[in-house]
Design an enzyme around this catalytic site. Sequence first.
Site, PDB file in Angstrom:
ATOM      1  N   CYS A   1       0.791  -1.231   0.000  1.00  0.00           N
ATOM      2  CA  CYS A   1       0.000   0.000   0.000  1.00  0.00           C
ATOM      3  C   CYS A   1       0.824   1.282   0.000  1.00  0.00           C
ATOM      4  CB  CYS A   1      -1.043  -0.003   1.107  1.00  0.00           C
ATOM      5  SG  CYS A   1      -0.644  -0.958   2.566  1.00  0.00           S
TER       6      CYS A   1
ATOM      7  N   ARG B   1       7.426 -11.038   5.086  1.00  0.00           N
ATOM      8  CA  ARG B   1       6.977 -10.859   6.458  1.00  0.00           C
ATOM      9  C   ARG B   1       7.691 -11.890   7.320  1.00  0.00           C
ATOM     10  NH1 ARG B   1       0.442 -10.055   5.442  1.00  0.00           N
ATOM     11  NH2 ARG B   1       0.709  -8.414   3.889  1.00  0.00           N
TER      12      ARG B   1
ATOM     13  N   GLN C   1       1.423 -11.011  -3.565  1.00  0.00           N
ATOM     14  CA  GLN C   1      -0.012 -10.766  -3.504  1.00  0.00           C
ATOM     15  C   GLN C   1      -0.499 -10.237  -4.835  1.00  0.00           C
ATOM     16  OE1 GLN C   1       0.244  -7.877  -0.276  1.00  0.00           O
ATOM     17  NE2 GLN C   1      -1.012  -9.227   0.978  1.00  0.00           N
TER      18      GLN C   1
ATOM     19  N   ASP D   1      -2.280  -7.814  -5.468  1.00  0.00           N
ATOM     20  CA  ASP D   1      -2.738  -6.728  -4.619  1.00  0.00           C
ATOM     21  C   ASP D   1      -3.231  -5.563  -5.455  1.00  0.00           C
ATOM     22  OD1 ASP D   1      -3.168  -5.533  -2.224  1.00  0.00           O
ATOM     23  OD2 ASP D   1      -1.063  -5.209  -1.723  1.00  0.00           O
TER      24      ASP D   1
ATOM     25  N   HIS E   1      -4.943  -1.314  -4.809  1.00  0.00           N
ATOM     26  CA  HIS E   1      -5.490  -0.285  -3.925  1.00  0.00           C
ATOM     27  C   HIS E   1      -6.352   0.627  -4.754  1.00  0.00           C
ATOM     28  CE1 HIS E   1      -2.103  -1.945  -1.688  1.00  0.00           C
ATOM     29  NE2 HIS E   1      -2.925  -1.779  -0.673  1.00  0.00           N
TER      30      HIS E   1
ATOM     31  N   LYS F   1     -12.204  -5.661   7.457  1.00  0.00           N
ATOM     32  CA  LYS F   1     -12.002  -6.409   6.214  1.00  0.00           C
ATOM     33  C   LYS F   1     -13.028  -7.518   5.995  1.00  0.00           C
ATOM     34  CE  LYS F   1      -8.479  -9.467   8.221  1.00  0.00           C
ATOM     35  NZ  LYS F   1      -7.137 -10.003   8.122  1.00  0.00           N
TER      36      LYS F   1
ATOM     37  N   HIS G   1      -8.110  -1.677   0.087  1.00  0.00           N
ATOM     38  CA  HIS G   1      -7.051  -2.670  -0.169  1.00  0.00           C
ATOM     39  C   HIS G   1      -7.772  -3.934  -0.588  1.00  0.00           C
ATOM     40  CE1 HIS G   1      -4.109  -0.619   2.787  1.00  0.00           C
ATOM     41  NE2 HIS G   1      -5.251  -0.003   2.992  1.00  0.00           N
TER      42      HIS G   1
END
Length: 645
Positions: free
Chosen positions: A333, A362, A380, A382, A384, A464, A512
């Site tokens: 993000c 991570r 991911q 991912d 946004h 979420k 997200h």
Amino acid sequence: MPVITLPDGSKREFSAAVSVMELAQDIGAGLAKATIAGRVDGNLVDASEKNSVDATVQIITIKDEDGLHIMRHSCAHLLGHALKQLYPDAKMAIGPVIDNGFYYDIDSEIAISEEDLAKIEKRMLELAQTKYQVVKKITPRAEAIQIFTARKEDYKLELIADMPAETEFGLYYHQEYIDMCRGPHLPNMSFIKALKLTHVAGAYWRGDCSKKMLQRIYGVSFASKQGLKDYLLMMEEAEKRDHRKLGKLLGLYHFDEVAPGMAFWHTKGTTLYQVVENYMREQLAQSDYEEVRTPLVMDRAMWEKSGHWDKFKDNMFTTETENRDYAVKPMNCPGHIQIYNQHLRSYRDLPVRIAEFGLVHRNEPSGTLHGLMRVRAFTQDDAHIFCTQAQIKTEVQACIDLVYSTYADFGFDNIQVKFSTRPKVRVGSDAVWDLAESALEETLKDAKLDYSLLPGEGAFYGPKIEFQLKDCIGRVWQCGTIQLDFSMTQAERLNAVYIGSDNEKHHPVMIHRAILGSLERFVGILVEHYEGKFPTWLAPTQIVLASIAGVHNEFVQQFAKKLKKSGFRVESDLRNEKVGFKIREHTLQRVPYILVIGDQEIENGTVNVRARGGVNLGSMNFEDLSRLLLNDVSKLGRVVTQVPV
RNA sequence: GCCGAAAUAGCACAAUUGGUAGUGCAACUGAUUUGUAAUCAGUAGGUUGUAGGUUCAAGUCCUAUUUUCGGCACCA
């Protein structure tokens, strides 16, 4: 004079208070023998419980779902009974029912090993076979405390202390063993015929890592020996689907001590991975996302500003050079906000949808790592979405739709939806959280999705929606997620702005979202879901051409070249081996199509097509085969039942 | 991270009470030129996860450590 109404509507009248067992005896001796408990006006009660008023009563036997549940719960008591005989110093904590079985948490100086389980199990069965009667005594608080104090059952005492309003407790007497429980329980332990203690593991008392770690003994039990046998066989079969085993067998990926929790993708695994990634990339294009790439390593100051450093630093890898501190990105993000902020945005630009196949690291605790499902480095899918508050619902709805159409293409129809709300550790005011939670939940409700609530499980920046899939033995993994974030774009965080129609600066809302979640985890789930028998569009090798003898090799190579040119993933097996051997190997590798080529085929300019599962589709020429393959590939994974076995 | 268990050839597994580390598949070499789930023969392959220790002697016993497995806690 209670009048008892049975489920079929018939009524029986009794001259005095009557127990479920007495009612069953009144109906018939056979039923009485099978009676486990009762449901009186909707509430489950022990078979021994007397009822003095008019009521509707259902008699519960082992054939009822409730009966099975009660039997398993009593198995936990039986475990306690046997365990205390073998380990008198053990202290009993809690022993609830779980899917297919039960467990009991105990505190003992002696470590119970897997070998000890057989011994305990044997004693359990011996005790069950004595057919002893279970006696329930409703016991006043003081007496219950006295009993458990005398027995040094500290955990039971703690449970009593935590129920200050209760004046009496149900104590179940299993011969010399006493357990505290709401019940109901079996009237007689002989109902227990098929059980197995499966494994022992550590578990924190009351699920709290600051409290003592107890030993948890897991067991399964069924109404019949066959039920247990079927279950154990099913688990054995399920374990064959394990993506860690199949990954090795199929040459997809491996893990190495030099990088714990980080996969090494081999060429076939990479192919599979890329098919999934490219599919998703196509979906992004169709849904008006822009794809970007952001740095893996960014200045620590930026992570401090975003709030990650404060809330997440224990899980971040760091690095340092020339007196400057950096962190390896655990999320995408902040990078996307940097791109968003590269020019001044107008409200007319919104929503801006920035997507990335973002590799994040991570530093997960060592004990959590689990094949591809829980790793320290993953990508991911991912994105946004920067939008106005008015656009939230439409955007979230579009994300939900994308999740469902994507999962359907991959052959998943059993998706669990969770809604997670504000956690203890968080950024943003309560007013903002109220807004975010209600916006997200409203969309969820409008989408008419069946979801369950996970209070306190949200991300630190917002609530979420989670989409979960199951692995081969029923463990649930979060894949897709949609999170609403009012905080990260604020001036004190990463300060994303747009100019509104009022010519003033505003901070957009950020959504997200990840559809697959982690590519690694999703591939792991795919491997288990298909047991490595991927539908043709996903199969790393779609076709193997096997020559019968060396003289056929040239034709095979030409034919393979044509298939490759048409975009298929093809291998040629020209080894000096019998065709039976080749077929066996490629069958074990779960290749969807094996083409056998010998004299006959060369003469006719065809190939003999053997589909996965051993079905011979006969001989066909290049055009017919291409049509067949294209049709198969175009189905994606949508028709689960038609996946060849 | 916590509790428990495990680690032997590329893979799957053996190895009595501590006493010469084996088997199958794979690999390599040769023969065989093969028709829908394993052709035959031979060869080579190991500091038993790593580091210490006990012992005449350690795959086996002890200590530490790494990784993995099963859970728990965690999971943006």
